[in-house]
Design a protein around this motif. Structure first.
Motif, mmCIF file in Angstrom:
data_model
loop_
_atom_site.group_PDB
_atom_site.id
_atom_site.type_symbol
_atom_site.label_atom_id
_atom_site.label_comp_id
_atom_site.label_asym_id
_atom_site.label_seq_id
_atom_site.Cartn_x
_atom_site.Cartn_y
_atom_site.Cartn_z
ATOM 1 N N LYS A 186 0.628 -1.180 -0.093
ATOM 2 C CA LYS A 186 0.012 0.111 -0.106
ATOM 3 C C LYS A 186 0.933 1.273 0.108
ATOM 4 O O LYS A 186 0.229 2.377 -0.513
ATOM 5 C CB LYS A 186 -0.940 0.144 1.081
ATOM 6 C CG LYS A 186 -1.830 -1.317 1.402
ATOM 7 C CD LYS A 186 -2.895 -0.934 0.009
ATOM 8 C CE LYS A 186 -3.858 -2.243 0.120
ATOM 9 N NZ LYS A 186 -3.568 -3.677 0.168
ATOM 10 N N VAL A 193 6.577 -0.327 6.828
ATOM 11 C CA VAL A 193 6.516 -1.655 6.627
ATOM 12 C C VAL A 193 6.876 -2.117 5.005
ATOM 13 O O VAL A 193 7.466 -3.160 4.982
ATOM 14 C CB VAL A 193 5.149 -1.931 6.970
ATOM 15 C CG1 VAL A 193 4.715 -3.457 6.523
ATOM 16 C CG2 VAL A 193 4.931 -1.815 8.751
ATOM 17 N N THR A 229 -2.526 -6.433 5.740
ATOM 18 C CA THR A 229 -3.876 -5.786 5.108
ATOM 19 C C THR A 229 -4.268 -7.117 4.735
ATOM 20 O O THR A 229 -4.413 -7.605 3.788
ATOM 21 C CB THR A 229 -3.404 -4.991 3.897
ATOM 22 O OG1 THR A 229 -2.579 -5.564 2.853
ATOM 23 C CG2 THR A 229 -3.045 -3.869 4.314
ATOM 24 N N PHE A 289 -7.837 -3.443 5.700
ATOM 25 C CA PHE A 289 -7.557 -2.174 5.346
ATOM 26 C C PHE A 289 -8.770 -1.733 4.800
ATOM 27 O O PHE A 289 -9.668 -2.406 4.033
ATOM 28 C CB PHE A 289 -6.306 -2.412 4.077
ATOM 29 C CG PHE A 289 -6.040 -0.943 3.542
ATOM 30 C CD1 PHE A 289 -5.235 -0.224 4.265
ATOM 31 C CD2 PHE A 289 -6.567 -0.837 2.246
ATOM 32 C CE1 PHE A 289 -4.769 0.884 3.699
ATOM 33 C CE2 PHE A 289 -6.030 0.589 1.682
ATOM 34 C CZ PHE A 289 -5.255 1.257 2.221
ATOM 35 N N ARG A 328 -3.758 6.732 1.672
ATOM 36 C CA ARG A 328 -4.593 5.985 2.144
ATOM 37 C C ARG A 328 -5.427 5.117 1.038
ATOM 38 O O ARG A 328 -5.946 3.794 1.327
ATOM 39 C CB ARG A 328 -5.102 6.255 3.195
ATOM 40 C CG ARG A 328 -4.539 6.649 4.360
ATOM 41 C CD ARG A 328 -3.854 5.392 5.076
ATOM 42 N NE ARG A 328 -4.700 4.564 5.859
ATOM 43 C CZ ARG A 328 -4.316 3.229 6.404
ATOM 44 N NH1 ARG A 328 -3.273 2.845 6.232
ATOM 45 N NH2 ARG A 328 -5.511 2.615 6.901
HETATM 46 S S1 SF4 Z 1 -1.488 -0.587 4.913
HETATM 47 FE FE1 SF4 Z 1 -0.736 -0.652 6.882
HETATM 48 S S2 SF4 Z 1 1.413 -1.787 6.727
HETATM 49 FE FE2 SF4 Z 1 0.680 -1.209 4.743
HETATM 50 S S3 SF4 Z 1 1.792 0.794 4.411
HETATM 51 FE FE3 SF4 Z 1 -0.140 1.401 4.979
HETATM 52 S S4 SF4 Z 1 0.191 1.619 7.370
HETATM 53 FE FE4 SF4 Z 1 1.812 0.313 6.430
#
Ligand code: SF4
Length: 516
Positions: A186, A193, A229, A289, A328
């Motif tokens: 993502k 991450v 996710t 997610f 997001r």
């Molecule tokens: S979905 Fe969660 S783990 Fe993936 S980049 Fe976004 S905050 Fe980080």
């Protein structure tokens, strides 16, 4: 030179999320199988391992402080091996070794299958050679992306770490994590991450169902499926690759999931586990997610009573401008539409969320929108964090951390206060009801009073009514304190709820004699 020594002792401390907890459990299981012993006193250990987290500054500072302590210790005990594994090893790599020469080995989360070999090598290598070998060991970070990128055509050795897990009843307290997805595609602008854990990789459904079945046969009552996710899970059986008869995980896409894609969707995986492992009493999953949460998942939960009515759906902000900057991939309207769909299909579900306050350029207006969302969303709890820039993320590279610390703190406190009121109101709805509770542990208060032999000691929100106060969770993930006994750990008991506080419910075992 110490020589090969698999009776060596290991101290392993874990920082961060459930994924790290599971990684540590799998590593421990592997190393125990090789004859290593795990102990609780790091000063007495031959090998000290820290499984680290890079998501927040605070978590990294704790690890630096531990590394400093071990450095002092190694001045007098130079044979001690210090290993840093997990996300900090991946993110910092060679720079960390240069700054902390007391570190003997680094191992990123994508290389954990090689950790036993690294430890063996270190224990067999005298100190002078060990120092020269450090440069070589750095190669064990930075491989996450390469490995993940070639998984469709190559053996995934990391999968072997999951497949080799121990199912001994001694190694769980009735609950277990099962990884279904590794990594993340993502690229939220504030998050490390995707850098530390690599691209999204999905494990084969048959392997997951089989692992759940074996855990239940070993006495596990509650399984939590893990993924960064988790609802993005998808495995295309028609494109599956096997190496030596072992089905390999598949690299995931970043597109929005369609329930019509061929293969096993997350909803279908949930249904399979529920239906094919009938003795499993509770099935949970984290973290979802918000963008990819389809009605097929809600319908699967609705029709399968042993899937917990609990959803963790991080919203992060209620300002569409900030959500865009965070990358997001959804708007606050889409998020709220998801809440409506959940409450329509699963009226008894509890929802938790995450919020970041003080993200770059966040205005008072953005913050007010987040306050309003928090008031109307009815989250049973919300993890609220002040933004801290993480090196390697696009927010760190491209955005100025321009909200002053004092403003972040004030906004954080305002959000916490609102959430406290919301949580208390949700908890109060349970007073007078009898709820099934999975018993996790002796409460911290009871544990502490045992250790101090002072039954008047209280910790935070826990009451001081009994030295056998137990702590557990409802299916909706509400924390429940009740008077019980340690033998109940790992089982589900009925608790009559008598009191509510913002962070927990308090009650008595249903049918227990009433003490006036
Ligand atoms: S979905 Fe969660 S783990 Fe993936 S980049 Fe976004 S905050 Fe980080």
């Amino acid at each position: 030179m110490r020589g090969l020594d698999r009776s060596a002792t290991i101290y392993l401390e874990t920082f961060g999320c459930q994924m790290n907890v599971l990684d540590s459990q799998l590593v421990e299981s592997q190393l125990r199988g090789l004859g290593y012993r795990f102990i609780d006193d790091w000063r007495a250990a031959d090998v000290v391992l820290y499984n680290t987290c890079s998501v927040r500054d605070h978590a990294e500072h704790k690890v630096y402080s531990r590394i400093g302590e071990v450095g002092q210790h190694k001045r007098r005990n130079e044979d001690t091996v210090l290993g840093v594994v997990g996300c900090m090893a991946e993110r910092e790599g060679a720079a960390m070794l240069a700054r902390y020469p007391q570190i003997d080995l680094l191992c990123g989360p994508g290389e954990l299958d090689k950790l036993p070999l690294l430890i063996d090598n270190m224990l067999r290598t005298d100190l002078a050679r060990r120092t020269r070998r450090r440069r070589e060991n750095v190669a064990l970070q930075g491989n996450t992306h390469r490995r993940s990128g070639t998984l469709a055509a190559a053996e995934d050795r990391l999968e072997m770490v999951d497949l080799a897990r121990s199912f001994s009843p001694d190694e769980h307290h009735g609950s277990a994590y099962v990884r279904i997805t590794r990594g993340c595609n993502k690229f939220c602008s504030y998050c490390v991450v995707p850098q530390t854990r690599g691209a999204e990789v999905h494990r084969p459904p048959d392997t997951i169902v089989d692992e759940c079945r074996q855990l239940v046969e070993a006495g596990v009552v509650e399984i939590t499926l893990l993924g960064q996710t988790v609802n993005h899970y998808h495995f295309d059986d028609t494109a599956a690759v096997s190496v030596d008869g072992v089905r390999q995980p598949q690299v995931g896409g970043s597109a929005i999931r369609s329930p019509n894609l061929p293969g096993t969707s997350f909803a279908e995986l949930l249904a399979r586990i529920h239906d094919e492992v009938p003795d499993l009493q509770r099935l949970r999953f984290v973290t979802s997610f918000p963008r990819d949460f389809g009605d097929d998942i809600l319908e699967t939960i609705r029709t399968r009573p042993r899937i917990c009515r609990y959803l963790h759906l991080p919203v992060q902000s209620a300002s569409n401008r900030i959500l865009r900057l965070m990358n997001r991939g959804y708007t606050v309207e889409q998020y709220e539409d998801l809440l409506v769909r959940i409450r329509r299909t699963l009226p008894d579900a509890e929802i938790a969320s995450d919020l970041i306050c003080g993200f770059p350029s966040e205005t008072e207006e953005d913050h007010a929108a987040t306050r309003d969302l928090l008031r109307r969303s009815g989250f049973k709890n919300c993890f609220i964090f002040k933004y801290s820039p993480r090196p390697g993320t696009s927010a760190h590279e491209k955005m100025e951390d321009d909200v002053p610390e004092a403003v972040k703190r004030r906004r954080n406190n305002e959000l916490l206060e609102i959430q406290n009121g919301v949580s208390r109101a949700i908890h109060e709805r349970y007073v007078g009801r009898t709820v099934p509770v999975f018993v996790e542990s002796v409460s911290r208060r009871a544990e502490k009073s045992r250790n101090t032999a002072d039954p008047s000691v209280t910790v935070g929100w826990e009451s001081a009514q009994s030295t056998t106060q137990m702590c557990g969770r409802t299916g909706g993930d509400l924390i429940v304190m009740f008077d019980g006994e340690p033998g109940q750990i790992g089982s589900i008991v009925d608790v009559q709820i008598e009191q509510a506080a913002p962070l927990a419910l308090f009650g008595q075992l249903a049918g227990a004699p009433v003490v006036p």
